[in-house]
Design a protein around this motif. Structure first.
Motif, short mmCIF file in Angstrom:
data_model
loop_
_atom_site.label_atom_id
_atom_site.label_comp_id
_atom_site.label_asym_id
_atom_site.label_seq_id
_atom_site.Cartn_x
_atom_site.Cartn_y
_atom_site.Cartn_z
N THR A 133 0.83 -1.21 0.00
CA THR A 133 0.00 0.00 0.00
C THR A 133 0.86 1.26 0.00
O THR A 133 0.59 2.22 -0.72
N GLU A 134 1.92 1.24 0.82
CA GLU A 134 2.82 2.40 0.87
C GLU A 134 3.50 2.63 -0.47
O GLU A 134 3.58 3.77 -0.95
N ALA A 135 3.98 1.54 -1.09
CA ALA A 135 4.64 1.67 -2.39
C ALA A 135 3.65 2.13 -3.45
O ALA A 135 3.99 2.94 -4.33
N TYR A 136 2.43 1.63 -3.38
CA TYR A 136 1.39 2.01 -4.33
C TYR A 136 1.10 3.51 -4.22
O TYR A 136 1.04 4.22 -5.23
N VAL A 137 0.92 3.99 -3.00
CA VAL A 137 0.59 5.41 -2.77
C VAL A 137 1.72 6.31 -3.28
O VAL A 137 1.48 7.33 -3.93
N ARG A 138 2.97 5.93 -2.99
CA ARG A 138 4.11 6.73 -3.46
C ARG A 138 4.13 6.80 -4.99
O ARG A 138 4.37 7.87 -5.57
N THR A 139 3.86 5.67 -5.62
CA THR A 139 3.87 5.64 -7.09
C THR A 139 2.75 6.50 -7.66
O THR A 139 2.94 7.24 -8.63
N ARG A 140 1.55 6.40 -7.08
CA ARG A 140 0.43 7.21 -7.55
C ARG A 140 0.73 8.70 -7.39
O ARG A 140 0.38 9.52 -8.25
N GLU A 141 1.38 9.06 -6.28
CA GLU A 141 1.74 10.47 -6.07
C GLU A 141 2.72 10.93 -7.14
O GLU A 141 2.63 12.05 -7.64
N GLU A 142 3.68 10.05 -7.50
CA GLU A 142 4.63 10.39 -8.55
C GLU A 142 3.92 10.56 -9.89
O GLU A 142 4.23 11.48 -10.65
N ILE A 143 2.97 9.67 -10.17
CA ILE A 143 2.22 9.75 -11.42
C ILE A 143 1.40 11.04 -11.49
O ILE A 143 1.39 11.74 -12.50
N ILE A 144 0.72 11.36 -10.38
CA ILE A 144 -0.10 12.56 -10.34
C ILE A 144 0.76 13.81 -10.49
O ILE A 144 0.40 14.76 -11.21
N SER A 145 1.92 13.82 -9.83
CA SER A 145 2.83 14.96 -9.94
C SER A 145 3.32 15.13 -11.37
O SER A 145 3.38 16.25 -11.90
N SER A 146 3.66 14.01 -12.01
CA SER A 146 4.13 14.06 -13.39
C SER A 146 3.03 14.55 -14.32
O SER A 146 3.27 15.38 -15.22
N GLN A 147 1.81 14.07 -14.10
CA GLN A 147 0.69 14.51 -14.93
C GLN A 147 0.40 15.99 -14.74
O GLN A 147 0.06 16.69 -15.70
N ALA A 148 0.53 16.45 -13.49
CA ALA A 148 0.30 17.88 -13.21
C ALA A 148 1.32 18.74 -13.95
O ALA A 148 0.98 19.80 -14.50
N GLU A 149 2.58 18.28 -13.98
CA GLU A 149 3.61 19.02 -14.70
C GLU A 149 3.33 19.04 -16.20
O GLU A 149 3.52 20.07 -16.86
N GLN A 150 2.87 17.90 -16.73
CA GLN A 150 2.55 17.84 -18.14
C GLN A 150 1.38 18.76 -18.49
O GLN A 150 1.39 19.45 -19.52
N LEU A 151 0.36 18.78 -17.62
CA LEU A 151 -0.78 19.67 -17.84
C LEU A 151 -0.35 21.13 -17.76
O LEU A 151 -0.86 21.99 -18.51
N LEU A 152 0.57 21.42 -16.85
CA LEU A 152 1.07 22.78 -16.71
C LEU A 152 1.80 23.21 -17.98
O LEU A 152 1.65 24.34 -18.45
N GLU A 153 2.57 22.27 -18.55
CA GLU A 153 3.26 22.57 -19.80
C GLU A 153 2.26 22.84 -20.92
O GLU A 153 2.42 23.77 -21.71
N LEU A 154 1.22 22.00 -20.97
CA LEU A 154 0.22 22.14 -22.04
C LEU A 154 -0.61 23.41 -21.88
O LEU A 154 -1.09 23.97 -22.87
N SER A 155 -0.79 23.85 -20.62
CA SER A 155 -1.63 25.02 -20.38
C SER A 155 -0.89 26.34 -20.55
O SER A 155 -1.49 27.40 -20.40
N THR A 156 0.40 26.28 -20.84
CA THR A 156 1.19 27.50 -21.01
C THR A 156 1.96 27.44 -22.32
O THR A 156 3.20 27.41 -22.33
N PRO A 157 1.27 27.42 -23.45
CA PRO A 157 1.98 27.34 -24.73
C PRO A 157 2.62 28.68 -25.10
O PRO A 157 2.11 29.75 -24.74
N VAL A 158 3.72 28.59 -25.79
CA VAL A 158 4.35 29.78 -26.38
C VAL A 158 4.42 29.52 -27.88
O VAL A 158 5.05 28.56 -28.32
N VAL A 159 3.72 30.36 -28.67
CA VAL A 159 3.60 30.10 -30.10
C VAL A 159 4.24 31.23 -30.91
O VAL A 159 4.26 32.39 -30.49
N LYS A 160 4.75 30.85 -32.06
CA LYS A 160 5.31 31.84 -32.98
C LYS A 160 4.18 32.41 -33.81
O LYS A 160 3.54 31.69 -34.59
#
Length: 282
Positions: A133-160
């Motif tokens: 359970t502890e290992a599962y929770v840590r992994t889910r937190e890592e996944i959620i953090s990574s997804q949040a970073e990806q969403l942050l990247e997608l929500s702040t585009p810089v276009v030419k």
């Protein structure tokens, strides 16, 4: 001596009925996972875990502590991380361990001595399930953090937008973390595209308060340090009134009501700068 005899009895039983216990364990876990994991993969995982548990018991007894169960813990952490990535629940993950109790109970509880051994081993399995359970929770937190970073990247585009002109269309709240991403992407795009003008459009920003204004100013200052002229567009009437009421000062930063107007001015400046460069060469 009692502990040694209990461990010996358990190891002998697990070894003698390995195929029976492992087969039933695999079936029970497979039913709980509702066929979402192949029998071959599940059998491999549980087979490795079964052998590691046997080795741990033989070397370290029923305490489950120390290096004797290091391989067991490593396998369970890997199993838990895989389950988390595959979308299984914490309960389904822990059941991969706890199902072994159901398999062993009919065999080990026939007599008083066997029941005592079973209870000791059941406590060990309970502890190991907590590890999953502890290992599962840590992994889910890592996944959620990574997804949040990806969403942050997608929500702040810089276009030419044009040769020499880049735009940053902002949507939603502008906080410190997002400001940092915007600045990094904007500065990198200015370098990559060799642009001299940047338009930060806040049409999609619901409100502008003092904190948001400070974040905008930081972004503009960072871009100016790279030699780019900055314009803030998307200043709606409500936003303009709020800025005035709060006494927010944008200083000499150009502002526009619309992105199209900001782009038109930027293109004029790019054309004028180009003409100035040509005259400078004559």
């Amino acid at each position: 001596m009692a502990t040694d005899s209990n461990t010996k009895l358990l190891v002998e039983t697990l070894t003698a009925q390995r195929d029976t216990f492992l087969g039933q364990w695999t079936r029970n876990v497979g039913e709980a996972l509702q066929g979402r994991l192949s029998v071959a993969e599940l059998g491999r995982e549980l087979g490795e875990l079964y052998e590691a548990v046997l080795q741990g018991l033989a070397a370290g007894g029923l305490s489950g502590r120390g290096d004797a169960f290091g391989e067991v813990r490593s396998l369970l952490i890997e199993l838990s991380r895989n389950r988390a990535r595959q979308g299984f629940t914490p309960t389904e993950t822990a059941r991969s361990v706890l199902a072994l109790k159901e398999v062993l109970e009919p065999t080990l509880t026939d007599d008083h001595e066997g029941a005592r051994v079973y209870l000791q081993f059941a406590r060990l399995l309970d502890d190991l399930s907590l590890l999953t359970t502890e290992a599962y929770v840590r992994t889910r937190e890592e996944i959620i953090s990574s997804q949040a970073e990806q969403l942050l990247e997608l929500s702040t585009p810089v276009v030419k937008l044009w040769d020499g002109v880049v735009g940053v269309p902002l949507v939603g709240t502008l906080d410190s973390a997002r400001t940092q991403v915007v600045m990094e992407k904007l500065l990198q795009t200015l370098v990559d595209s060799n642009s001299t003008h940047a338009i930060i459009d806040i049409t999609g920003v619901p409100t502008v308060d003092t904190q948001v204004a400070q974040h905008l100013l930081k972004t503009v200052v960072a871009a100016r340090m790279m030699g780019a002229q900055c314009t803030i567009s998307g200043i709606r009437p409500q936003i303009a009134q709020t800025i005035v009421a709060l006494g927010i000062e944008f200083g000499d930063i150009p502002t526009n009501a619309s992105l199209s107007e900001a782009l038109r001015q930027a293109l004029n400046e790019v054309a004028r700068d180009g003409a100035d460069d040509v005259r400078g060469l004559l």
